[in-house]
Design a protein around this motif. Structure first.
Motif, mmCIF file in Angstrom:
data_model
loop_
_atom_site.group_PDB
_atom_site.id
_atom_site.type_symbol
_atom_site.label_atom_id
_atom_site.label_comp_id
_atom_site.label_asym_id
_atom_site.label_seq_id
_atom_site.Cartn_x
_atom_site.Cartn_y
_atom_site.Cartn_z
ATOM 1 N N ARG B 129 0.833 -1.206 0.000
ATOM 2 C CA ARG B 129 0.000 0.000 0.000
ATOM 3 C C ARG B 129 0.866 1.254 0.000
ATOM 4 N N LEU B 130 1.876 1.256 0.849
ATOM 5 C CA LEU B 130 2.739 2.432 0.966
ATOM 6 C C LEU B 130 3.527 2.669 -0.322
ATOM 7 N N THR B 131 4.076 1.580 -0.855
ATOM 8 C CA THR B 131 4.929 1.716 -2.035
ATOM 9 C C THR B 131 4.126 2.141 -3.259
ATOM 10 N N SER B 132 2.918 1.574 -3.426
ATOM 11 C CA SER B 132 2.136 1.925 -4.610
ATOM 12 C C SER B 132 1.633 3.369 -4.527
ATOM 13 N N GLU B 133 1.349 3.832 -3.318
ATOM 14 C CA GLU B 133 0.947 5.241 -3.163
ATOM 15 C C GLU B 133 2.126 6.173 -3.481
ATOM 16 N N LEU B 134 3.325 5.768 -3.022
ATOM 17 C CA LEU B 134 4.525 6.564 -3.327
ATOM 18 C C LEU B 134 4.787 6.590 -4.829
ATOM 19 N N LEU B 135 4.566 5.435 -5.472
ATOM 20 C CA LEU B 135 4.742 5.366 -6.923
ATOM 21 C C LEU B 135 3.814 6.363 -7.621
ATOM 22 N N MET B 136 2.598 6.513 -7.069
ATOM 23 C CA MET B 136 1.652 7.452 -7.680
ATOM 24 C C MET B 136 2.169 8.884 -7.593
ATOM 25 N N LEU B 137 2.839 9.209 -6.471
ATOM 26 C CA LEU B 137 3.423 10.551 -6.356
ATOM 27 C C LEU B 137 4.443 10.773 -7.472
ATOM 28 N N PHE B 138 5.264 9.731 -7.725
ATOM 29 C CA PHE B 138 6.259 9.844 -8.793
ATOM 30 C C PHE B 138 5.595 9.943 -10.165
ATOM 31 N N LEU B 139 4.468 9.258 -10.337
ATOM 32 C CA LEU B 139 3.746 9.349 -11.614
ATOM 33 C C LEU B 139 3.237 10.771 -11.847
ATOM 34 N N TYR B 140 2.683 11.366 -10.803
ATOM 35 C CA TYR B 140 2.218 12.757 -10.925
ATOM 36 C C TYR B 140 3.389 13.677 -11.268
ATOM 37 N N ILE B 141 4.502 13.504 -10.556
ATOM 38 C CA ILE B 141 5.656 14.369 -10.783
ATOM 39 C C ILE B 141 6.194 14.160 -12.198
ATOM 40 N N GLY B 142 6.250 12.900 -12.635
ATOM 41 C CA GLY B 142 6.700 12.603 -13.994
ATOM 42 C C GLY B 142 5.786 13.235 -15.036
ATOM 43 N N TYR B 143 4.488 13.156 -14.782
ATOM 44 C CA TYR B 143 3.495 13.739 -15.685
ATOM 45 C C TYR B 143 3.711 15.240 -15.815
ATOM 46 N N MET B 144 3.911 15.911 -14.677
ATOM 47 C CA MET B 144 4.092 17.370 -14.699
ATOM 48 C C MET B 144 5.429 17.741 -15.345
ATOM 49 N N ALA B 145 6.462 16.939 -15.060
ATOM 50 C CA ALA B 145 7.786 17.217 -15.637
ATOM 51 C C ALA B 145 7.736 17.056 -17.151
ATOM 52 N N LEU B 146 7.026 16.023 -17.613
ATOM 53 C CA LEU B 146 6.904 15.794 -19.053
ATOM 54 C C LEU B 146 6.197 16.962 -19.733
ATOM 55 N N ARG B 147 5.101 17.406 -19.114
ATOM 56 C CA ARG B 147 4.373 18.551 -19.676
ATOM 57 C C ARG B 147 5.258 19.791 -19.726
#
Lengths: 54, 250
Positions: B129-147
């Motif tokens: 649970r903890l790791t997958s939630e942390l992964l989501m934070l990285f996905l958001y950051i990656g999404y914003m960085a890509l944009r």
């Protein structure tokens, strides 16, 4: 400390969670406002630059 | 109804209509959150196992729920934008990302602070649970960085939409992680077989917090979509009129 605020010894944990929640919400509101106003300013600056050119 | 939706999807109408509903969302959300905070902190009885530490649930669960809701909104909007090329939907996806990142951060921090007294640790690497939630934070950051890395808005929309969709598999993983694998994290409290696992004095404030946070999130999201729409339509006549007539920041 008042018993109601001590949270049975968990006060530091409970209050810090509510505190950080408030901080994050304030950041979200302020960040949104700042970006909106900046966008408006940029657009109006561009329009003014175009007007003086023509 | 369709006419209304169609009209709403037009940028100038959306811009005007959203300005009217944002204060209502913010107002209703604030009232619910103020009630929920007060009732959650002072009226709800303390938990027989966790004592008063359980009260962290009143901010942790809304944050965690909205972190996943924001991702779902982002991914679905991105998909709609890719398939039907509706301009507004890409704007919604782009607007949802920073808010989703903040709520994910909040869920992780409040979860960590809750974990310390309950599990004896701030963080457990490898916990699903903890790791997958942390992964989501990285996905958001990656999404914003890509944009941020792509100047052309249309290209940024397409590339980031693909990233959002690929990352969407993580959302059900977060949700079901506590059932699929053994986790330190407790199982579902409200939506579960046999009904909610808490008395109403605990449950009502939690429901108020979830609903209230959802309204506040809605207001924040609409506000961000307005900014996106304004930027994307910066060459349109309605924006020029809006800016030059000095409607001012709003």
């Amino acid at each position: 400390m008042n018993g109601m605020f001590a949270m049975g010894g968990y006060g530091a944990y409970v209050w810090s969670c509510f505190g950080i929640t408030l901080i994050v919400l304030v950041i979200c509101v302020v960040q949104g406002r700042v970006r909106h106003n900046r966008t408006l300013k940029d657009i109006s600056a561009r329009l003014r630059a175009m007007e003086t050119k023509s | 109804m369709w006419k209304f939706i169609h009209k709403l999807a037009s940028p100038p109408h959306f811009y005007r209509f959203s300005a009217k509903i944002i204060p209502w969302f913010a107002g209703v959300g604030s009232i619910l959150v103020i009630y929920g905070t007060y009732a959650g902190l002072f009226l709800a009885p303390s938990d027989y196992q966790q004592g008063d530490a359980f009260r962290i649930i009143y901010v942790h669960v809304p944050a965690a729920y909205l972190s996943m809701m924001a991702y779902s909104i982002m991914a679905v909007s991105a998909a709609i934008g890719l398939i039907w090329r509706i301009k507004l939907s890409h704007a919604v996806a782009a607007a949802a990302a920073p808010l989703g990142a903040w709520f994910t951060f909040l869920a992780l921090v409040t979860g960590s602070v809750w974990g310390k007294p309950m599990w004896g640790t701030w963080w457990e690497w490898g916990d699903p649970r903890l790791t997958s939630e942390l992964l989501m934070l990285f996905l958001y950051i990656g999404y914003m960085a890509l944009r941020a890395a792509i100047d052309d808005t249309v290209k940024a929309d397409k590339a980031s939409a693909v990233l959002a969709l690929v990352g969407a598999v993580n959302v059900p993983i977060i949700h079901f992680s506590v059932e699929w694998w053994s986790s330190l994290h407790q199982g579902p409290t409200i939506i579960r077989e046999g009904g909610p696992a808490m008395p109403v004095e605990m449950l009502y404030p939690l429901l108020a917090m979830i609903l209230g946070f959802t309204f506040i999130f809605g207001a924040l999201l609409l506000g961000r979509v307005r900014t996106e729409v304004l930027f994307r339509e910066r060459r349109a006549r309605w924006v020029r009129e809006l800016v030059l007539t000095g409607a001012g920041p709003g």
